[in-house]
Design an enzyme around this catalytic site. Structure first.
Site, mmCIF file in Angstrom:
data_model
loop_
_atom_site.group_PDB
_atom_site.id
_atom_site.type_symbol
_atom_site.label_atom_id
_atom_site.label_comp_id
_atom_site.label_asym_id
_atom_site.label_seq_id
_atom_site.Cartn_x
_atom_site.Cartn_y
_atom_site.Cartn_z
ATOM 1 N N SER A 142 -40.177 -17.668 18.760
ATOM 2 C CA SER A 142 -40.754 -16.499 18.092
ATOM 3 C C SER A 142 -41.886 -16.018 18.987
ATOM 4 O O SER A 142 -42.368 -16.772 19.849
ATOM 5 C CB SER A 142 -41.313 -16.929 16.737
ATOM 6 O OG SER A 142 -42.183 -15.954 16.207
ATOM 7 N N TYR A 155 -45.645 -23.047 11.029
ATOM 8 C CA TYR A 155 -44.661 -22.219 11.738
ATOM 9 C C TYR A 155 -45.103 -21.995 13.177
ATOM 10 O O TYR A 155 -44.326 -22.188 14.127
ATOM 11 C CB TYR A 155 -44.513 -20.883 10.994
ATOM 12 C CG TYR A 155 -43.394 -19.991 11.501
ATOM 13 C CD1 TYR A 155 -42.083 -20.168 11.059
ATOM 14 C CD2 TYR A 155 -43.644 -18.950 12.400
ATOM 15 C CE1 TYR A 155 -41.062 -19.335 11.493
ATOM 16 C CE2 TYR A 155 -42.624 -18.118 12.839
ATOM 17 C CZ TYR A 155 -41.337 -18.315 12.386
ATOM 18 O OH TYR A 155 -40.319 -17.491 12.821
HETATM 19 P P1 NAD Z 1 -32.721 -16.142 7.474
HETATM 20 O O1 NAD Z 1 -33.474 -16.630 6.289
HETATM 21 O O2 NAD Z 1 -31.994 -14.853 7.386
HETATM 22 O O3 NAD Z 1 -31.700 -17.256 7.984
HETATM 23 C C1 NAD Z 1 -32.070 -18.607 8.110
HETATM 24 C C2 NAD Z 1 -30.837 -19.467 7.904
HETATM 25 O O4 NAD Z 1 -31.224 -20.834 8.138
HETATM 26 C C3 NAD Z 1 -30.281 -19.379 6.470
HETATM 27 O O5 NAD Z 1 -28.878 -19.157 6.507
HETATM 28 C C4 NAD Z 1 -30.615 -20.750 5.877
HETATM 29 O O6 NAD Z 1 -29.670 -21.209 4.924
HETATM 30 C C5 NAD Z 1 -30.595 -21.611 7.141
HETATM 31 N N1 NAD Z 1 -31.323 -22.862 6.935
HETATM 32 C C6 NAD Z 1 -32.546 -23.044 6.380
HETATM 33 N N2 NAD Z 1 -32.840 -24.347 6.320
HETATM 34 C C7 NAD Z 1 -31.783 -25.018 6.861
HETATM 35 C C8 NAD Z 1 -31.496 -26.384 7.076
HETATM 36 N N3 NAD Z 1 -32.355 -27.344 6.692
HETATM 37 N N4 NAD Z 1 -30.319 -26.713 7.658
HETATM 38 C C9 NAD Z 1 -29.419 -25.756 8.011
HETATM 39 N N5 NAD Z 1 -29.643 -24.432 7.827
HETATM 40 C C10 NAD Z 1 -30.813 -24.080 7.261
HETATM 41 O O7 NAD Z 1 -33.818 -16.096 8.639
HETATM 42 P P2 NAD Z 1 -33.816 -15.428 10.108
HETATM 43 O O8 NAD Z 1 -34.906 -14.416 10.094
HETATM 44 O O9 NAD Z 1 -32.457 -15.057 10.544
HETATM 45 O O10 NAD Z 1 -34.375 -16.674 10.945
HETATM 46 C C11 NAD Z 1 -33.595 -17.389 11.872
HETATM 47 C C12 NAD Z 1 -34.519 -17.997 12.922
HETATM 48 O O11 NAD Z 1 -35.196 -16.942 13.621
HETATM 49 C C13 NAD Z 1 -35.625 -18.887 12.348
HETATM 50 O O12 NAD Z 1 -35.801 -20.006 13.185
HETATM 51 C C14 NAD Z 1 -36.849 -18.005 12.404
HETATM 52 O O13 NAD Z 1 -38.040 -18.737 12.485
HETATM 53 C C15 NAD Z 1 -36.565 -17.224 13.668
HETATM 54 N N6 NAD Z 1 -37.306 -15.981 13.800
HETATM 55 C C16 NAD Z 1 -37.178 -14.990 12.855
HETATM 56 C C17 NAD Z 1 -37.887 -13.821 13.021
HETATM 57 C C18 NAD Z 1 -37.797 -12.698 12.032
HETATM 58 O O14 NAD Z 1 -38.639 -11.803 12.098
HETATM 59 N N7 NAD Z 1 -36.816 -12.680 11.135
HETATM 60 C C19 NAD Z 1 -38.730 -13.655 14.136
HETATM 61 C C20 NAD Z 1 -38.836 -14.679 15.072
HETATM 62 C C21 NAD Z 1 -38.109 -15.841 14.881
#
Ligand code: NAD
Length: 260
Positions: A142, A155
């Site tokens: 991130s 985080y």
């Molecule tokens: P999201 O909530 O849409 O998807 C996250 C997925 O992870 C979900 O399908 C959930 O069921 C799964 N998950 C959660 N805990 C789990 C576990 N213990 N085992 C297996 N699966 C699990 O979120 P997203 O925004 O797509 O985030 C995905 C990644 O991107 C994360 O690591 C997040 O930190 C990172 N990220 C997101 C953003 C943003 O702005 N959305 C920015 C930077 C980084």
């Protein structure tokens, strides 16, 4: 087809960024393993990919559970004959001032982001070494791998730690042709972010519109969210890069919020 016949494991691929990466990898010819907590949700994403002519399998796993990860990766190796790409992406967000952060919430978040990254890396690296054809590990970092924001202590700490893990994997994996890199997105409109807009509004005492404009997008060059497609394209680029020249790095995809 940049990933023809590659076997790609994407964790957290039933939603958001992971789902978009899985879909893009399938379009590039990969056999995609949708690893997520809920087998039903993973199966829905796998079915969408197959309906579009791609190849996919669903694997229910909690990435913070050693036995579930090892069993899930073993199932993938049995079905598809190995692992070429891991995208360690599963994640959650919990926001609170540090002084009020529950230890149980700290542990839960760090377990998913860091234990999950370690356990899936170990299982996939073992499979990659066994397969003898190298591989690529991508971590979903991130902008918070490089910068801090208030209310996000575990985080920010976990996302910084992924940079260190990737560098170790780059060093240890090189002799077996295994590369590791970190993708660092800015804010992307997924369920993870949609949930925290009202939470931040409450915690900071400002409107939801102000959270978006003055917190999330304030330092971007154009006031735009990063998209799931932006991140998926970056993942394809890194996953298909052919040599160890690009390893142990992080690439930030954030509309200029953070410039390295
Ligand atoms: P999201 O909530 O849409 O998807 C996250 C997925 O992870 C979900 O399908 C959930 O069921 C799964 N998950 C959660 N805990 C789990 C576990 N213990 N085992 C297996 N699966 C699990 O979120 P997203 O925004 O797509 O985030 C995905 C990644 O991107 C994360 O690591 C997040 O930190 C990172 N990220 C997101 C953003 C943003 O702005 N959305 C920015 C930077 C980084």
């Amino acid at each position: 087809m940049k990933l023809q016949d590659k076997v790609a494991v994407v964790t957290g691929a039933a939603s958001g960024i992971g789902r978009a990466i899985a879909q893009e990898f399938a379009r590039e010819g990969a056999k995609v393993c949708i690893a997520d907590l809920s087998g039903d949700a993973a199966a829905t994403t796998a079915a969408e990919i197959e309906a579009g002519g791609g190849r996919a399998m669903a694997v229910a796993m909690d990435v913070s559970d050693e036995a579930q990860v090892d069993a899930g990766i073993a199932r993938i190796v049995a079905a598809y004959g190995g692992v070429d790409i891991l995208v360690s992406n599963a994640g959650i967000q919990i926001i609170s001032p540090l002084v009020d952060f529950k230890f149980s919430d700290w542990r839960k978040l760090v377990a998913i982001h860091l234990d999950g990254a370690f356990l899936t890396t170990r299982a996939c690296m073992r499979a990659m070494i066994q397969g003898g054809r190298g591989g690529t590990v991508l971590y979903m970092g991130s902008v918070h791998s490089h910068l801090a924001s208030p209310l996000k202590a575990p985080y920010v700490a976990a996302k910084h730690a992924l940079l260190g893990l990737a560098k170790v994997v780059a060093k240890e994996g090189a002799k077996d042709g295994i590369r590791a890199n970190v993708i660092c997105p800015g804010f992307v409109r997924t369920p993870l972010v949609d949930k925290q807009i009202p939470e931040q509004s409450l915690a900071l005492g400002i409107s939801e519109a102000d959270v978006i404009k003055n917190v999330m997008l304030k330092d971007t060059v154009d006031g735009e969210f990063t998209t799931i497609q932006d991140v998926a394209q970056t993942a394809v680029f890194l996953a298909s890069f052919p040599t160890n020249a690009l390893t142990g790095q992080s690439i930030t995809v954030s509309h200029g919020w953070h410039m390295q």
